[in-house]
Design a protein around this motif. Structure first.
Motif, PDB file in Angstrom:
ATOM      1  N   ILE A 220       0.864  -1.185   0.000  1.00 44.91           N
ATOM      2  CA  ILE A 220       0.000   0.000   0.000  1.00 44.91           C
ATOM      3  C   ILE A 220       0.896   1.228   0.000  1.00 44.91           C
ATOM      4  CG2 ILE A 220      -1.772   1.265   1.274  1.00 44.91           C
ATOM      5  CD1 ILE A 220      -2.667  -1.406   2.436  1.00 44.91           C
ATOM      6  N   GLN A 221       0.664   2.126  -0.939  1.00 47.23           N
ATOM      7  CA  GLN A 221       1.509   3.307  -1.076  1.00 47.23           C
ATOM      8  C   GLN A 221       0.972   4.431  -0.177  1.00 47.23           C
ATOM      9  OE1 GLN A 221       3.353   3.894  -5.103  1.00 47.23           O
ATOM     10  NE2 GLN A 221       1.437   2.928  -5.779  1.00 47.23           N
ATOM     11  N   LEU A 222       1.770   4.781   0.812  1.00 46.84           N
ATOM     12  CA  LEU A 222       1.341   5.760   1.810  1.00 46.84           C
ATOM     13  C   LEU A 222       1.057   7.116   1.186  1.00 46.84           C
ATOM     14  CD1 LEU A 222       0.878   6.509   4.787  1.00 46.84           C
ATOM     15  CD2 LEU A 222       3.316   7.081   4.931  1.00 46.84           C
ATOM     16  N   GLU A 223       1.895   7.527   0.234  1.00 47.43           N
ATOM     17  CA  GLU A 223       1.700   8.849  -0.351  1.00 47.43           C
ATOM     18  C   GLU A 223       0.360   8.945  -1.090  1.00 47.43           C
ATOM     19  OE1 GLU A 223       4.154   6.323  -3.171  1.00 47.43           O
ATOM     20  OE2 GLU A 223       4.060   6.746  -1.020  1.00 47.43           O
ATOM     21  N   ILE A 224      -0.086   7.845  -1.679  1.00 49.12           N
ATOM     22  CA  ILE A 224      -1.380   7.858  -2.369  1.00 49.12           C
ATOM     23  C   ILE A 224      -2.520   7.808  -1.353  1.00 49.12           C
ATOM     24  CG2 ILE A 224      -2.858   6.601  -3.976  1.00 49.12           C
ATOM     25  CD1 ILE A 224      -0.402   5.768  -5.503  1.00 49.12           C
ATOM     26  N   LEU A 225      -2.317   7.061  -0.253  1.00 46.40           N
ATOM     27  CA  LEU A 225      -3.315   7.037   0.812  1.00 46.40           C
ATOM     28  C   LEU A 225      -3.536   8.442   1.372  1.00 46.40           C
ATOM     29  CD1 LEU A 225      -5.087   5.200   2.687  1.00 46.40           C
ATOM     30  CD2 LEU A 225      -3.126   5.139   4.240  1.00 46.40           C
ATOM     31  N   ILE A 226      -2.445   9.167   1.571  1.00 53.11           N
ATOM     32  CA  ILE A 226      -2.540  10.544   2.072  1.00 53.11           C
ATOM     33  C   ILE A 226      -3.207  11.435   1.038  1.00 53.11           C
ATOM     34  CG2 ILE A 226      -1.180  12.565   2.723  1.00 53.11           C
ATOM     35  CD1 ILE A 226       0.834  10.643   3.999  1.00 53.11           C
ATOM     36  N   LYS A 227      -2.807  11.283  -0.207  1.00 58.68           N
ATOM     37  CA  LYS A 227      -3.393  12.095  -1.283  1.00 58.68           C
ATOM     38  C   LYS A 227      -4.903  11.882  -1.373  1.00 58.68           C
ATOM     39  CE  LYS A 227      -3.081  12.891  -6.272  1.00 58.68           C
ATOM     40  NZ  LYS A 227      -2.400  12.479  -7.537  1.00 58.68           N
ATOM     41  N   ALA A 228      -5.325  10.624  -1.273  1.00 55.14           N
ATOM     42  CA  ALA A 228      -6.754  10.317  -1.346  1.00 55.14           C
ATOM     43  C   ALA A 228      -7.504  10.924  -0.162  1.00 55.14           C
ATOM     44  CB  ALA A 228      -6.953   8.807  -1.388  1.00 55.14           C
ATOM     45  N   ALA A 229      -6.906  10.846   1.022  1.00 54.87           N
ATOM     46  CA  ALA A 229      -7.553  11.391   2.215  1.00 54.87           C
ATOM     47  C   ALA A 229      -7.682  12.904   2.125  1.00 54.87           C
ATOM     48  CB  ALA A 229      -6.764  10.997   3.455  1.00 54.87           C
ATOM     49  N   VAL A 230      -6.639  13.571   1.658  1.00 57.21           N
ATOM     50  CA  VAL A 230      -6.667  15.030   1.525  1.00 57.21           C
ATOM     51  C   VAL A 230      -7.711  15.447   0.497  1.00 57.21           C
ATOM     52  CG1 VAL A 230      -5.346  17.024   0.729  1.00 57.21           C
ATOM     53  CG2 VAL A 230      -4.300  15.381   2.304  1.00 57.21           C
ATOM     54  N   GLN A 231      -7.749  14.738  -0.617  1.00 58.38           N
ATOM     55  CA  GLN A 231      -8.720  15.069  -1.659  1.00 58.38           C
ATOM     56  C   GLN A 231     -10.145  14.886  -1.151  1.00 58.38           C
ATOM     57  OE1 GLN A 231      -7.890  13.946  -5.802  1.00 58.38           O
ATOM     58  NE2 GLN A 231      -9.898  12.942  -5.840  1.00 58.38           N
ATOM     59  N   GLU A 232     -10.362  13.867  -0.318  1.00 56.38           N
ATOM     60  CA  GLU A 232     -11.687  13.618   0.236  1.00 56.38           C
ATOM     61  C   GLU A 232     -12.097  14.717   1.217  1.00 56.38           C
ATOM     62  OE1 GLU A 232     -15.116  11.093   0.513  1.00 56.38           O
ATOM     63  OE2 GLU A 232     -13.353  10.905  -0.785  1.00 56.38           O
ATOM     64  N   SER A 233     -11.110  15.269   1.933  1.00 58.52           N
ATOM     65  CA  SER A 233     -11.419  16.234   2.989  1.00 58.52           C
ATOM     66  C   SER A 233     -11.562  17.659   2.485  1.00 58.52           C
ATOM     67  CB  SER A 233     -10.339  16.185   4.078  1.00 58.52           C
ATOM     68  OG  SER A 233      -9.077  16.602   3.554  1.00 58.52           O
ATOM     69  N   LEU A 234     -11.001  17.972   1.300  1.00 56.43           N
ATOM     70  CA  LEU A 234     -11.043  19.337   0.786  1.00 56.43           C
ATOM     71  C   LEU A 234     -12.213  19.529  -0.166  1.00 56.43           C
ATOM     72  CD1 LEU A 234      -7.265  20.064   0.073  1.00 56.43           C
ATOM     73  CD2 LEU A 234      -8.629  20.810   2.021  1.00 56.43           C
ATOM     74  N   ASP A 235     -12.540  20.791  -0.417  1.00 54.72           N
ATOM     75  CA  ASP A 235     -13.594  21.116  -1.366  1.00 54.72           C
ATOM     76  C   ASP A 235     -13.180  20.745  -2.775  1.00 54.72           C
ATOM     77  OD1 ASP A 235     -15.113  22.163   0.681  1.00 54.72           O
ATOM     78  OD2 ASP A 235     -14.308  24.197   0.418  1.00 54.72           O
ATOM     79  N   ILE A 236     -14.172  20.501  -3.607  1.00 51.45           N
ATOM     80  CA  ILE A 236     -13.906  20.106  -4.991  1.00 51.45           C
ATOM     81  C   ILE A 236     -13.141  21.202  -5.731  1.00 51.45           C
ATOM     82  CG2 ILE A 236     -15.004  19.498  -7.190  1.00 51.45           C
ATOM     83  CD1 ILE A 236     -17.295  18.298  -5.609  1.00 51.45           C
ATOM     84  N   ASP A 237     -13.428  22.448  -5.381  1.00 50.88           N
ATOM     85  CA  ASP A 237     -12.828  23.584  -6.105  1.00 50.88           C
ATOM     86  C   ASP A 237     -11.442  23.965  -5.592  1.00 50.88           C
ATOM     87  OD1 ASP A 237     -15.151  23.732  -7.605  1.00 50.88           O
ATOM     88  OD2 ASP A 237     -16.099  25.159  -6.213  1.00 50.88           O
TER      89      ASP A 237
END
Length: 576
Positions: A220-237
């Motif tokens: 499991i790639q940690l950097e992608i896990l973090i990226k996915a979590a950040v994208q989920e938590s921020l606004d679409i814009d």
């Protein structure tokens, strides 16, 4: 509740009372603590209040009022034990009061604990003019049988224990994840069940998991896990730069200690030990990864409070002479204002002091400029005439009001006296005994109880993994019918399943496993127990067949459930 096994919660906090002995004799006061919650037994809200009472011959008694405030609790009765330790601000212990268990009923009357301090001489014997520290140890307990809905069955405890063994196992390994040079072994089924949004992360980022690396484990790639979590938590814009900035913040604070904590909670439903200094970063990561249960745990439970006076913090001296009086006369005695600022950051906010003539009287009006909540102000004004200070006049008053409300004091000096006399006004302002939370030390962690409430949600998460068929990696065939399952969870829960599946665990594809001698319905009921730790009476059809299957797969608690069921049926038949 003596002689019965109990579960309990513990709450510790400190009230620091500035210049207590002096203020006890001069300033009326009432000490109120913020409401606080105990959530290990059940969500219960409490409050404490100290009540100083003036007794005969100018002696004092301080008592304590304990109130159970929440009206929606399930438990009818709880037992409360209170210990109050009295110290000075240098940490010297002077005396301690221990109060036996008090039974508090739901929506019952407040309980008054008398003689916390029996006399002012108790405190005067300190020979210490400074602060008094009251250290409270507040314990709530209840009978374990009565709290079964909150502390849960041994079956759930065994589920948690088995999953803990899976997390710590050296044999049952499926996937790896590297966090700052520390390697962790995880299992995909557990992450799909318990790590918030992990399944969604994988849908959005298929390269989150690299299949079978040279160590023969998924990675499991940690950097992608973090990226996915950040994208989920921020606004679409949100901009790409903001994504990168937030991802860097997560990477910076995510260390092996915190990651191990999150994984342990994911696998077991329980919280491992963690240093207080690490907890602020843990809360931030819980927000990013949406561990809402942990956020509730750490944000809602205060563990340390402080109550203090501001008795000597706001001290103002105004010197008058005849020139000042005549200058005021020349302005037709227009009101003038003095702003008193706190000397330290933790003092109360700005206070407006307005001097004015009303009729023929010299009036001082106090007004809080910054407090959003009601505050209590006491003041002492000393009037000293001339250089000889022939006599003093002391005025005391207590005011409870909101922001911008006024508290007038009639000083006792007339307009003509202001013009003709030299005087000094010595003003002491007290913001009395306002409780405030100074830090959160998380005394009420779920690991302090045998069966934490979080196991309930933990059980539901794993049961949904099975019931909804989320990412199964194997199929079990019984009597020609198929059930989907997860190989590592079955191996963790049953030594027999682990033996049967050992040669198939390394398979990277979904495989089929045949079981013989067990019907589809019995297997389905047994798997419900394997995933959730529970099985309802209405789910047990053929109890003898289920007992046989549980014995074969060495599911100890399920065996006990079946045996108890059979014993109850035998007793019922005897009565008939």
């Amino acid at each position: 509740m003596s002689g019965q096994e109990c579960v309990g919660s513990n709450f510790k906090f400190v009230w620091e009372i500035k210049d207590f002995v002096r203020n006890l004799q001069t300033i009326p006061f009432n000490l109120d603590c913020h409401q606080f919650s105990l959530k290990c037994i059940e969500p219960t809200t409490w409050s404490l209040k100290l009540m100083p009472l003036l007794l005969i011959e100018n002696d004092y008694q301080v008592s304590c009022c304990v109130a159970r405030l929440s009206g929606g609790d399930e438990l009818y009765k709880l037992s409360v034990t209170l210990t109050i330790r009295v110290e000075d601000e240098e940490g010297n212990h002077h005396f301690q009061k221990n109060f036996p268990p008090i039974t508090m009923e739901k929506r019952g009357e407040d309980v008054i604990v008398l003689n916390v301090i029996a006399s002012k001489t108790d405190l005067e014997n300190f020979h210490y003019p400074g602060s008094v520290l009251l250290r409270f140890n507040f314990q709530v307990s209840a009978n374990r049988i009565q709290t079964s809905n909150f502390n849960f069955s041994p079956g759930l405890q065994m589920l948690s224990a088995d999953m803990e063994k899976l997390y710590l196992s050296n044999d049952l390994k499926e996937a790896t994840i590297m966090v700052k040079h520390s390697l962790f072994y995880v299992h995909l089924a557990v992450l799909h069940a318990r790590w918030p949004n992990f399944s969604d992360y994988l849908k959005q980022f298929p390269d989150l998991i690299i299949k079978k690396d040279y160590l023969d484990y998924h990675r499991i790639q940690l950097e992608i896990l973090i990226k996915a979590a950040v994208q989920e938590s921020l606004d679409i814009d949100s901009t790409e730069n903001l994504y990168e900035e937030e991802a860097c913040k997560v990477t910076l604070i995510l260390n092996p200690e915190i990651f191990n904590y999150l994984l342990y909670f994911t696998y077991t439903g329980r919280c491992n030990s963690l240093e207080d200094s690490v907890k602020p970063n843990l809360v931030k990561l819980c927000q990013y990864f949406e561990f809402h249960k942990l956020l509730e745990k750490y944000q809602e439970i205060p563990a340390s409070s402080s109550c203090c006076t501001k008795a000597s913090k706001s001290h103002y001296v105004l010197d008058w002479n005849q020139e000042d009086g005549h200058f005021w006369e020349s302005t037709c005695f227009q009101p003038f204002v003095q702003i008193i600022e706190p000397r330290k950051r933790d003092d109360s906010g700005l206070l407006e002091v307005k001097f004015m003539i009303l009729g023929d009287d010299f009036i001082i009006i106090f007004k809080s400029l910054e407090e959003d909540e009601a505050v209590s102000i006491s003041c002492v004004i000393k009037l000293k005439y001339g250089n000889s200070f022939a006599f003093d006049r002391t005025f005391s008053g207590t005011w409870i009001g909101l922001k911008n409300e006024s508290f007038p004091v009639k000083v006792g000096v007339t307009k003509s006296e202001v013009l003709s006399m030299m005087l000094s006004i010595d003003l002491t302002l007290c913001y009395c005994y306002n409780s405030r939370h100074v830090k959160n030390e998380f005394y009420l962690t779920s690991e302090k109880t045998v069966c934490p409430q979080s196991l309930h949600f933990y059980s539901l998460d794993l049961k949904e993994l099975y019931s909804f068929g989320i990412k199964p990696d194997m199929s079990i065939i019984a009597k020609g019918r198929v059930l989907d399952a997860h190989k590592y969870i079955l191996s963790a829960r049953s030594p027999q399943f682990q033996t049967e599946l050992r040669t198939k665990l390394s398979h990277d594809h979904k495989f089929i496993h045949l079981v013989s001698g067990i019907s589809y319905d019995i297997l389905k009921t047994m798997l419900t127990y394997v995933y959730s730790g529970e099985v309802g009476r209405d789910e047990i059809g053929d109890v003898n067949g289920l007992l046989k299957a549980a014995s074969r797969y060495k599911l100890k608690h399920l065996i006990k459930i079946c045996e108890n069921y059979l014993a109850e049926e035998r007793d019922k038949n005897k009565e008939e």
